[in-house]
Design a protein around this motif. Structure first.
Motif, PDB file in Angstrom:
ATOM      1  N   TYR A 101      -6.522 -14.034   0.609  1.00  0.00           N
ATOM      2  CA  TYR A 101      -5.032 -13.720   1.545  1.00  0.00           C
ATOM      3  C   TYR A 101      -4.709 -14.556   2.987  1.00  0.00           C
ATOM      4  O   TYR A 101      -5.613 -15.075   3.854  1.00  0.00           O
ATOM      5  CB  TYR A 101      -5.426 -12.421   2.475  1.00  0.00           C
ATOM      6  CG  TYR A 101      -4.210 -11.893   3.104  1.00  0.00           C
ATOM      7  CD1 TYR A 101      -2.714 -11.087   1.989  1.00  0.00           C
ATOM      8  CD2 TYR A 101      -4.375 -11.545   3.660  1.00  0.00           C
ATOM      9  CE1 TYR A 101      -2.307 -10.828   3.200  1.00  0.00           C
ATOM     10  CE2 TYR A 101      -2.964 -11.130   5.359  1.00  0.00           C
ATOM     11  CZ  TYR A 101      -1.830 -10.821   4.317  1.00  0.00           C
ATOM     12  OH  TYR A 101      -0.958 -10.563   5.174  1.00  0.00           O
ATOM     13  N   TYR A 155      -6.446 -11.084  -1.677  1.00  0.00           N
ATOM     14  CA  TYR A 155      -5.612 -10.062  -2.734  1.00  0.00           C
ATOM     15  C   TYR A 155      -6.464 -10.553  -3.972  1.00  0.00           C
ATOM     16  O   TYR A 155      -7.288 -11.150  -4.640  1.00  0.00           O
ATOM     17  CB  TYR A 155      -4.674 -11.612  -3.316  1.00  0.00           C
ATOM     18  CG  TYR A 155      -2.660 -11.700  -2.195  1.00  0.00           C
ATOM     19  CD1 TYR A 155      -2.512 -10.526  -2.295  1.00  0.00           C
ATOM     20  CD2 TYR A 155      -3.556 -12.773  -1.331  1.00  0.00           C
ATOM     21  CE1 TYR A 155      -1.048 -10.546  -1.184  1.00  0.00           C
ATOM     22  CE2 TYR A 155      -2.296 -12.954  -0.455  1.00  0.00           C
ATOM     23  CZ  TYR A 155      -1.203 -12.245   0.160  1.00  0.00           C
ATOM     24  OH  TYR A 155      -0.437 -12.125   0.504  1.00  0.00           O
ATOM     25  N   VAL A 156      -6.080  -9.345  -4.870  1.00  0.00           N
ATOM     26  CA  VAL A 156      -6.467  -8.812  -6.177  1.00  0.00           C
ATOM     27  C   VAL A 156      -5.431  -8.832  -6.456  1.00  0.00           C
ATOM     28  O   VAL A 156      -4.967  -8.316  -6.293  1.00  0.00           O
ATOM     29  CB  VAL A 156      -7.606  -7.957  -6.149  1.00  0.00           C
ATOM     30  CG1 VAL A 156      -9.069  -8.428  -5.172  1.00  0.00           C
ATOM     31  CG2 VAL A 156      -6.909  -6.488  -5.818  1.00  0.00           C
ATOM     32  N   GLY A 177      -5.847  -6.879   1.190  1.00  0.00           N
ATOM     33  CA  GLY A 177      -6.661  -6.204   1.555  1.00  0.00           C
ATOM     34  C   GLY A 177      -7.654  -6.132   2.045  1.00  0.00           C
ATOM     35  O   GLY A 177      -8.064  -7.716   2.176  1.00  0.00           O
ATOM     36  N   PHE A 178      -8.580  -5.779   2.494  1.00  0.00           N
ATOM     37  CA  PHE A 178     -10.202  -6.276   3.395  1.00  0.00           C
ATOM     38  C   PHE A 178     -10.837  -5.325   2.722  1.00  0.00           C
ATOM     39  O   PHE A 178     -10.875  -4.051   1.575  1.00  0.00           O
ATOM     40  CB  PHE A 178      -9.914  -5.356   4.450  1.00  0.00           C
ATOM     41  CG  PHE A 178      -9.109  -6.307   5.628  1.00  0.00           C
ATOM     42  CD1 PHE A 178      -9.163  -7.467   5.747  1.00  0.00           C
ATOM     43  CD2 PHE A 178      -8.338  -5.662   6.523  1.00  0.00           C
ATOM     44  CE1 PHE A 178      -8.743  -7.911   6.902  1.00  0.00           C
ATOM     45  CE2 PHE A 178      -7.089  -6.058   6.625  1.00  0.00           C
ATOM     46  CZ  PHE A 178      -7.513  -6.809   7.505  1.00  0.00           C
ATOM     47  N   VAL A 179     -11.924  -5.992   2.177  1.00  0.00           N
ATOM     48  CA  VAL A 179     -13.071  -6.145   1.474  1.00  0.00           C
ATOM     49  C   VAL A 179     -14.121  -5.282   2.331  1.00  0.00           C
ATOM     50  O   VAL A 179     -14.567  -5.912   2.930  1.00  0.00           O
ATOM     51  CB  VAL A 179     -13.690  -7.680   0.750  1.00  0.00           C
ATOM     52  CG1 VAL A 179     -15.042  -6.912  -0.025  1.00  0.00           C
ATOM     53  CG2 VAL A 179     -12.958  -7.999   0.291  1.00  0.00           C
ATOM     54  N   LEU A 220     -11.042  -6.057 -11.832  1.00  0.00           N
ATOM     55  CA  LEU A 220     -10.695  -7.279 -11.463  1.00  0.00           C
ATOM     56  C   LEU A 220     -10.094  -8.791 -12.576  1.00  0.00           C
ATOM     57  O   LEU A 220     -11.366  -8.807 -12.928  1.00  0.00           O
ATOM     58  CB  LEU A 220     -11.691  -7.972  -9.956  1.00  0.00           C
ATOM     59  CG  LEU A 220     -10.670  -9.206  -9.333  1.00  0.00           C
ATOM     60  CD1 LEU A 220      -9.913  -8.737  -8.595  1.00  0.00           C
ATOM     61  CD2 LEU A 220     -12.041  -9.711  -8.606  1.00  0.00           C
ATOM     62  N   LEU A 225     -11.237  -1.800  -2.264  1.00  0.00           N
ATOM     63  CA  LEU A 225     -10.357  -2.787  -0.845  1.00  0.00           C
ATOM     64  C   LEU A 225      -9.667  -1.555   0.143  1.00  0.00           C
ATOM     65  O   LEU A 225      -9.295  -0.485  -0.838  1.00  0.00           O
ATOM     66  CB  LEU A 225      -8.887  -3.900  -2.182  1.00  0.00           C
ATOM     67  CG  LEU A 225      -7.911  -4.734  -1.979  1.00  0.00           C
ATOM     68  CD1 LEU A 225      -8.766  -5.442  -1.177  1.00  0.00           C
ATOM     69  CD2 LEU A 225      -7.308  -4.195  -2.202  1.00  0.00           C
ATOM     70  N   LEU A 247     -17.750 -13.372  -0.945  1.00  0.00           N
ATOM     71  CA  LEU A 247     -17.024 -12.387  -0.117  1.00  0.00           C
ATOM     72  C   LEU A 247     -18.522 -10.926   1.144  1.00  0.00           C
ATOM     73  O   LEU A 247     -18.530 -11.263   0.229  1.00  0.00           O
ATOM     74  CB  LEU A 247     -16.520 -11.028  -1.319  1.00  0.00           C
ATOM     75  CG  LEU A 247     -15.366 -11.846  -2.534  1.00  0.00           C
ATOM     76  CD1 LEU A 247     -14.775 -10.536  -3.162  1.00  0.00           C
ATOM     77  CD2 LEU A 247     -14.219 -12.375  -1.729  1.00  0.00           C
ATOM     78  N   TRP A 291       0.546  -1.131  -0.372  1.00  0.00           N
ATOM     79  CA  TRP A 291      -0.092  -0.126  -0.106  1.00  0.00           C
ATOM     80  C   TRP A 291       0.986   0.906  -0.189  1.00  0.00           C
ATOM     81  O   TRP A 291       0.287   2.831  -0.322  1.00  0.00           O
ATOM     82  CB  TRP A 291      -0.971  -0.647   1.018  1.00  0.00           C
ATOM     83  CG  TRP A 291      -1.980  -1.368   0.881  1.00  0.00           C
ATOM     84  CD1 TRP A 291      -1.735  -2.628   1.514  1.00  0.00           C
ATOM     85  CD2 TRP A 291      -2.958  -0.381   0.936  1.00  0.00           C
ATOM     86  NE1 TRP A 291      -3.341  -3.066   0.678  1.00  0.00           N
ATOM     87  CE2 TRP A 291      -4.000  -2.226   0.436  1.00  0.00           C
ATOM     88  CE3 TRP A 291      -4.242   0.494  -0.726  1.00  0.00           C
ATOM     89  CZ2 TRP A 291      -4.902  -1.882   0.130  1.00  0.00           C
ATOM     90  CZ3 TRP A 291      -5.878  -0.008  -0.984  1.00  0.00           C
ATOM     91  CH2 TRP A 291      -5.648  -0.845  -0.826  1.00  0.00           C
ATOM     92  N   VAL A 326      -8.730 -12.991  -8.260  1.00  0.00           N
ATOM     93  CA  VAL A 326      -9.133 -12.741  -6.233  1.00  0.00           C
ATOM     94  C   VAL A 326      -8.442 -14.557  -5.897  1.00  0.00           C
ATOM     95  O   VAL A 326      -8.806 -14.914  -6.485  1.00  0.00           O
ATOM     96  CB  VAL A 326     -10.753 -12.225  -6.262  1.00  0.00           C
ATOM     97  CG1 VAL A 326     -11.880 -13.358  -7.002  1.00  0.00           C
ATOM     98  CG2 VAL A 326     -10.463 -11.963  -4.860  1.00  0.00           C
ATOM     99  N   VAL A 349     -12.624  -2.035  -6.851  1.00  0.00           N
ATOM    100  CA  VAL A 349     -12.577  -2.573  -7.976  1.00  0.00           C
ATOM    101  C   VAL A 349     -14.262  -3.497  -8.327  1.00  0.00           C
ATOM    102  O   VAL A 349     -15.316  -3.732  -7.306  1.00  0.00           O
ATOM    103  CB  VAL A 349     -12.392  -3.912  -7.049  1.00  0.00           C
ATOM    104  CG1 VAL A 349     -11.713  -4.983  -7.735  1.00  0.00           C
ATOM    105  CG2 VAL A 349     -10.528  -3.937  -5.907  1.00  0.00           C
TER     106      VAL A 349
END
Length: 204
Positions: free
Chosen positions: A201, A166-167, A112-114, A195, A129, A159, A55, A198, A150
């Motif tokens: 993680y 991971y994207v 990251g987080f969705v 995207l 993300l 999800l 990031w 995917v 995304v």
């Protein structure tokens, strides 16, 4: 509420390939009875691989938000009026956080987080993300340069909110207001991605 979590990924030095179209037609002397040689089919090189990215790569090197807000706010209670006022000022500064122009068009893989946005019969078609999630002065919402909008090519199931993934895809610089249900959580988006892949993680 979880504390601030940063996903530090190894930055791999992968060579970026480009799409090549080559058509070779060398002139030849043809006789009335000899047909002209057929044109050679274009040579297609696969898309460039995805570069492992963290990031911090999305943040300009000269951006120093810490100069705007001192360390004193860390001592305030979330219910303190000074903390509430500081949070509002922080969110305004975060909305104006600059993006890194060099990342436009980069093919990256990032974790990251969705935060789900649009859904289709329970499947996610768009999501944000982020590297962490917060909503108080001690863990404020991510700045614009730490938010990727995304767009999935097909609806994705399983999800959920804050799902770690991971994207992989091509990044675009696209500052915009946060759409839909996440508008009250995060104010501004700094990047977009179509995207391509995917994956879950997993911590090492």
């Amino acid at each position: 509420m979880r504390g601030k979590i940063f996903l530090i990924l190894a930055l791999a030095a992968l060579a970026a390939g480009a799409l090549l179209l080559a058509r070779l037609n060398q002139p030849r002397t043809a006789t009335p009875t000899a047909p002209a040689p057929p044109a050679r089919a274009p040579i297609l090189v696969p898309d460039a691989p995805f570069e492992e990215t963290d990031w911090f790569a999305l943040v300009p090197r000269d951006w120093e938000p810490g100069k705007t807000f001192g360390a004193d706010i860390a001592r305030l209670s979330d219910k303190d009026p000074r903390a509430i006022d500081a949070l509002e000022k922080l969110r305004a500064a975060w909305a104006d956080a600059p993006v890194e122009p060099a990342m436009a068009g980069a093919r990256i893989r990032i974790g990251g987080f969705v935060i789900p946005l649009d859904t289709d019969n329970g499947a996610v078609t768009e999501f944000l993300l982020v590297p962490y999630f917060g909503a108080c002065i001690h863990a404020p919402p991510p700045p614009a340069n730490q938010v990727i909008h995304v767009f999935a090519r097909r609806p994705l199931r399983h999800l959920t909110m804050m799902h770690p993934v991971y994207v992989s895809g091509t990044l675009r610089v696209a500052r915009d207001k946060t759409p839909g249900s996440a508008a009250g959580l995060i104010d501004t988006i700094g990047y977009e991605m179509d995207l391509e892949k995917v994956a879950p993680y997993k911590l090492d």
